[in-house]
Design an enzyme around this catalytic site. Structure first.
Site, PDB file in Angstrom:
ATOM      1  N   HIS A  15      -7.893  -5.520   0.160  1.00 27.08           N
ATOM      2  CA  HIS A  15      -6.664  -4.780   0.472  1.00 27.08           C
ATOM      3  C   HIS A  15      -5.848  -5.560   1.493  1.00 27.08           C
ATOM      4  CE1 HIS A  15      -4.235  -1.218   0.080  1.00 27.08           C
ATOM      5  NE2 HIS A  15      -4.244  -0.994   1.376  1.00 27.08           N
TER       6      HIS A  15
ATOM      7  N   SER B 105       0.823  -1.201   0.000  1.00 29.79           N
ATOM      8  CA  SER B 105       0.000   0.000   0.000  1.00 29.79           C
ATOM      9  C   SER B 105       0.866   1.265   0.000  1.00 29.79           C
ATOM     10  CB  SER B 105      -0.961  -0.041   1.201  1.00 29.79           C
ATOM     11  OG  SER B 105      -1.965   0.928   1.100  1.00 29.79           O
TER      12      SER B 105
ATOM     13  N   ASP C 167      -9.765  -4.961  -4.411  1.00 31.40           N
ATOM     14  CA  ASP C 167      -9.208  -4.010  -3.447  1.00 31.40           C
ATOM     15  C   ASP C 167     -10.082  -2.750  -3.416  1.00 31.40           C
ATOM     16  OD1 ASP C 167      -7.676  -2.166  -2.001  1.00 31.40           O
ATOM     17  OD2 ASP C 167      -5.797  -3.003  -2.729  1.00 31.40           O
TER      18      ASP C 167
END
Length: 215
Positions: free
Chosen positions: A190, A104, A158
């Site tokens: 995610h 991320s 996601d």
């Protein structure tokens, strides 16, 4: 030890290569320490929807890839990671055997660190991330950064860093001539899966095997 706060997982045998892995927003290095060598730098921000949490840069607008990048925050984080890289080379680890990666937010900083590096690093790992500074990243890349291989993994469902953002980033990188290995993971949100971690490990093994003579 490192000059910035980090979790250092000792080498199982002789230290011949280094993986610097950056956690995502709201996480800490402890969430990723089982993966392998994991380095963590904890910073705080007030702008992340009013919440204070560990992060690498400020997010002005969640859900909007076209929002202005926090250039100052991002480059400050890149400086910190470069310090860790310097410490590793000072210990005798060849740059070609140092891989920067993250999840991320962490993968965004890893991407930026690698592409702008003046060292011939071993590669970049980008999990559930995206390419920052899309309008000017081509001019920001160094000659060594242009040659770096990149592993990108992304879940198709996601909801935070959308899968299409990863695809767009991949296409931009490939269009600039970057060597990108792309993996999509069906139904993954995610997060990461054992299959993704296995794919990352295989990719790392291939990279380090190619530079084994320098160990």
């Amino acid at each position: 030890m490192t000059s910035v706060p980090a979790i250092v997982v000792p080498a199982a045998a002789r230290h011949t290569a280094t993986l610097i892995f950056l956690h995502g927003l709201g996480d800490t290095g402890y969430g990723w320490s089982p993966i392998s060598e994991n380095f963590r730098l904890r910073r705080k921000f007030d702008e992340n929807m009013g919440m204070r949490m560990p992060g690498w840069y400020d997010i002005k607008d969640f859900g909007n890839l076209n929002a202005t990048d926090d250039e100052q925050g991002m480059m400050k984080s890149v400086t910190h990671i470069n310090k860790i890289i310097s410490e590793q080379t000072d210990k005798g680890i060849p740059p070609e055997r140092i891989i920067v990666g993250g999840f991320s937010q962490g993968s965004v900083i890893a991407m930026l660190t690698g592409l702008t590096s003046e060292r011939s690093l071993g590669g970049i790992i980008c999990l559930s991330g995206y390419l920052p500074f899309r309008e000017k990243i081509a001019s920001m890349r160094t000659e060594k950064g242009k040659k770096l291989p990149i592993f990108m993994g992304h879940g198709t469902k996601d909801p935070v860093v959308k899968h299409v953002w990863g695809e767009m980033s991949r296409d931009l990188l490939v269009g600039m001539g970057q060597d990108v290995t792309w993996k999509s993971y069906p139904d993954l949100e995610h997060s990461a899966t054992p299959q993704e971690i296995n794919d990352v490990e295989k990719w790392i093994d291939a990279r380090l095997s190619a530079t084994a003579s320098k160990a």
